[in-house]
Design an enzyme around this catalytic site. Structure first.
Site, PDB file in Angstrom:
ATOM      1  N   LEU A 117      13.721 -64.373  82.951  1.00  0.00           N
ATOM      2  CA  LEU A 117      14.318 -65.690  82.701  1.00  0.00           C
ATOM      3  C   LEU A 117      15.839 -65.643  82.620  1.00  0.00           C
ATOM      4  O   LEU A 117      16.423 -64.705  82.085  1.00  0.00           O
ATOM      5  CB  LEU A 117      13.751 -66.280  81.402  1.00  0.00           C
ATOM      6  N   HIS A 160      16.147 -71.242  84.102  1.00  0.00           N
ATOM      7  CA  HIS A 160      14.837 -71.472  83.493  1.00  0.00           C
ATOM      8  C   HIS A 160      14.990 -72.146  82.121  1.00  0.00           C
ATOM      9  O   HIS A 160      14.238 -73.053  81.766  1.00  0.00           O
ATOM     10  CB  HIS A 160      14.110 -70.143  83.269  1.00  0.00           C
ATOM     11  N   ASP A 190      14.495 -74.871  94.064  1.00  0.00           N
ATOM     12  CA  ASP A 190      13.415 -74.707  95.033  1.00  0.00           C
ATOM     13  C   ASP A 190      13.006 -76.102  95.519  1.00  0.00           C
ATOM     14  O   ASP A 190      11.925 -76.601  95.197  1.00  0.00           O
ATOM     15  CB  ASP A 190      12.246 -73.965  94.382  1.00  0.00           C
TER      16      ASP A 190
HETATM   17  P1  AMP Z   1      10.830 -68.922  89.316  1.00  0.00           P
HETATM   18  O1  AMP Z   1      10.709 -68.103  88.074  1.00  0.00           O
HETATM   19  O2  AMP Z   1      11.851 -68.417  90.281  1.00  0.00           O
HETATM   20  O3  AMP Z   1       9.490 -69.207  89.951  1.00  0.00           O
HETATM   21  O4  AMP Z   1      11.378 -70.340  88.850  1.00  0.00           O
HETATM   22  C1  AMP Z   1      10.686 -71.095  87.898  1.00  0.00           C
HETATM   23  C2  AMP Z   1      11.228 -72.493  87.862  1.00  0.00           C
HETATM   24  O5  AMP Z   1      12.616 -72.444  87.504  1.00  0.00           O
HETATM   25  C3  AMP Z   1      11.161 -73.186  89.219  1.00  0.00           C
HETATM   26  O6  AMP Z   1      10.838 -74.553  89.023  1.00  0.00           O
HETATM   27  C4  AMP Z   1      12.567 -73.036  89.750  1.00  0.00           C
HETATM   28  O7  AMP Z   1      12.925 -74.041  90.679  1.00  0.00           O
HETATM   29  C5  AMP Z   1      13.369 -73.137  88.472  1.00  0.00           C
HETATM   30  N1  AMP Z   1      14.679 -72.505  88.654  1.00  0.00           N
HETATM   31  C6  AMP Z   1      14.926 -71.223  89.035  1.00  0.00           C
HETATM   32  N2  AMP Z   1      16.245 -71.023  89.154  1.00  0.00           N
HETATM   33  C7  AMP Z   1      16.859 -72.191  88.838  1.00  0.00           C
HETATM   34  C8  AMP Z   1      18.218 -72.624  88.771  1.00  0.00           C
HETATM   35  N3  AMP Z   1      19.225 -71.798  89.058  1.00  0.00           N
HETATM   36  N4  AMP Z   1      18.462 -73.900  88.423  1.00  0.00           N
HETATM   37  C9  AMP Z   1      17.434 -74.759  88.139  1.00  0.00           C
HETATM   38  N5  AMP Z   1      16.139 -74.408  88.173  1.00  0.00           N
HETATM   39  C10 AMP Z   1      15.848 -73.147  88.520  1.00  0.00           C
END
Ligand code: AMP
Length: 282
Positions: free
Chosen positions: A34, A38, A151
């Site tokens: 995280l 996140h 994403d």
């Molecule tokens: P992940 O752990 O990469 O699957 O991301 C989990 C959630 O956090 C997903 O909804 C991502 O789009 C969101 N997320 C990841 N990085 C960012 C960021 N830099 N800004 C905003 N949301 C993010």
């Protein structure tokens, strides 16, 4: 006042912990490792519901053979510490057999939206995302689920899947959280060497350059895309795509569209980065 979130692993533990949370629920799904992006989702989730449930699961069905499933960082203790600071109530960190107790024979094809952009390079990715997100929403039954604009295509895919399958959850999008130099925060940034990390801000700078061109009235979408691919390639990037699309539907942009998004995916060495920037011409 923040408190240590309750940590659960099995489905039974999750169900038991959920039964102790009266009121509305917001769900934040993550793969762990995280960062502030996140945590921003969790902060916004707290505003939207009585309780925040965070899942931490590196989902095997959304990785293709040869992708970074094994190498993906797993940092549960640090993740729990971080979640305590933003006040998550419950964490579900299942093992693959908790999510997939029997071999999976059902798949969800999200349709054409899953075959463009990321789907071209990662043809099975969004079926895996749709499957795990539908299962977790069905197990947690939140009122609202939060996903990052980082994403953007995942957001569009999940809105499509949840709407068309009548999965009763509201989807809430959270803007991209960036480092000071503009790089979109990502768990994968830690794969970058020092030199690559120094180069990484170019991707966002290029998106900003395209946005400025569009705002200046340059609507030669293909020309802008081609020029950006050329500039990134010249700087040592291996570009998967740079595309200008409609901000909500992600359909190919047409002249007259006012809500646009510029999306890009490119590799620096072995690390694949994605980013996007919305542009309003209204
Ligand atoms: P992940 O752990 O990469 O699957 O991301 C989990 C959630 O956090 C997903 O909804 C991502 O789009 C969101 N997320 C990841 N990085 C960012 C960021 N830099 N800004 C905003 N949301 C993010």
């Amino acid at each position: 006042m923040t408190h240590r979130p309750v940590l659960t692993h099995t489905r039974a533990e999750l169900a038991d912990a959920l039964s102790r949370l009266p009121g509305t629920k917001a769900l934040v799904m993550t793969m762990g490792a995280l960062h502030s992006g996140h945590l921003q989702l969790v902060r916004e989730a707290r505003e939207l519901a009585d309780h925040v449930i965070v899942t931490i699961f590196v989902n095997p069905t959304q990785f293709a053979p040869g992708e970074d499933f094994d190498a993906y960082p797993r940092t549960l203790d640090a993740d729990m510490d971080a979640l305590e600071t933003v006040g998550a109530d419950l964490v579900w960190a299942p093992a693959p057999q908790d999510v997939y107790p029997t071999p999976v024979t059902v798949s969800i094809d999200p349709g054409p939206i899953a075959r463009v952009l990321e789907g071209k390079t990662r043809p099975t990715h969004f079926a895996g995302v749709a499957l795990v997100c539908s299962k977790v929403v069905n197990l947690v039954r939140p009122d609202v689920a939060l996903y990052g604009q980082k994403d953007a295509q995942q957001l569009a895919v999940l809105r499509t899947v949840f709407t068309q399958l009548d999965i009763p959850v509201r989807v809430h999008a959270v803007p991209i959280v960036r480092a000071e130099d503009g790089v979109a925060l990502s768990s994968r940034n830690q794969y970058l060497s020092e030199a690559e990390r120094a180069e990484a801000p170019r991707l966002y700078r290029e998106l900003q350059r395209v946005a400025a061109e569009l705002k200046n009235g340059n609507l030669d979408y293909v020309g802008l895309e081609t020029e950006t691919v050329r500039r990134l390639t010249e700087a040592g990037w291996m570009v998967d795509y740079v595309e200008i699309r409609h901000a909500e539907s992600l359909a190919v942009a047409r002249t007259g569209d006012k809500a646009l998004v510029v999306l890009a995916a490119a590799r620096l060495g072995t690390t694949r980065l994605i980013d996007n920037l919305e542009v309003s011409l209204a």
